[in-house]
Design a protein around this motif. Sequence first.
Motif, PDB file in Angstrom:
ATOM      1  N   GLY A  79       8.380   7.080   0.872  1.00 10.63           N
ATOM      2  CA  GLY A  79       8.672   5.789   0.268  1.00 10.63           C
ATOM      3  C   GLY A  79       8.696   4.691   1.307  1.00 10.63           C
ATOM      4  N   ILE A 164      13.073   2.798  -1.316  1.00  8.54           N
ATOM      5  CA  ILE A 164      12.363   2.873  -2.589  1.00  8.54           C
ATOM      6  C   ILE A 164      11.442   4.091  -2.525  1.00  8.54           C
ATOM      7  CG2 ILE A 164      10.935   1.657  -4.274  1.00  8.54           C
ATOM      8  CD1 ILE A 164      13.483   0.076  -3.489  1.00  8.54           C
ATOM      9  N   MET A 169       8.325   3.162  -6.952  1.00 10.50           N
ATOM     10  CA  MET A 169       7.794   1.910  -6.420  1.00 10.50           C
ATOM     11  C   MET A 169       7.171   1.034  -7.510  1.00 10.50           C
ATOM     12  SD  MET A 169       6.385   3.069  -2.659  1.00 10.50           S
ATOM     13  CE  MET A 169       5.480   1.555  -2.386  1.00 10.50           C
ATOM     14  N   TYR A 174       7.037  -2.675  -6.664  1.00  4.38           N
ATOM     15  CA  TYR A 174       6.394  -2.488  -5.353  1.00  4.38           C
ATOM     16  C   TYR A 174       5.032  -1.807  -5.459  1.00  4.38           C
ATOM     17  CZ  TYR A 174      10.800  -3.873  -3.243  1.00  4.38           C
ATOM     18  OH  TYR A 174      11.907  -4.585  -2.872  1.00  4.38           O
TER      19      TYR A 174
END
Length: 188
Positions: A79, A164, A169, A174
Motif C-alpha cells: 500500500g 492505505i 486505495m 487513491y
Amino acid sequence: MLSTYIGVTIAVVLTAGALYFFFLAQKEKSETTGFDPNRPVPSDAVLKRLLKTEEYFVVREGGTQPPFQNAFWENARTGIYVDVITGEPLFTSLDKYDSGIGMPSFSKPISKDLLVENLDTSHDMQRTEVRAKRSNAHLGHLYPDPKSSTGQCYAVNSAAFHFIPIEKMKDEGYEGFLSLLEKKPATP
C-alpha cells in the motif's frame, strides 16, 4: 384532521433534516477522502482537534515515537503511506525495508519534491530532519544506510502517516496512485 397535518409536517421536517445531514456527511467525506492538492492545509488549531495526541506531538511538535512500539515499523502489507495531515502519498510499501531500528524505514520517497530536508542539531546530534513539503509535518530523519537500496534510510514516525492498503486505495480516493505499486522488473 389537524393531527394528520401535524404528523405530515413533522415527517417532512424529519426527512428534510435527514437528507441535509446525509448530504453534509457526504460533502465532508469527499473533502477528506483521498488527496486533493487544492484542499487547504488545516490550521494548527484544527489539527489539534482532528489529530490524535501522539500524531499532533509528532507532526507539529517534532516528537519521536519509541522504536519497536509504533503502528507501522513491521507492517508488511502492500500500500501507500500518506501524510496524516493532507492525505498526500509520500512513501510506498515497495520502498519499505527493515533497517533494524524499529521505525518504518524507506529507501526513498515517492518523489523527493514532496519532502523538505533540514539540518537538525537537537539532542547534541547533527542529522537531517525530513518534513512533508505541503503540510510542513515533521516525519522523521534521513540517515545513510548501506542496507538500503539507495544507501539512504528515511526513518519516519508511524504517527505521521495513515496507511492505505492496496485493496482500499480505490475506495478511499487513491486509484490514481495504484501504478506506484506495480513491481518494476529488476534491471540486469
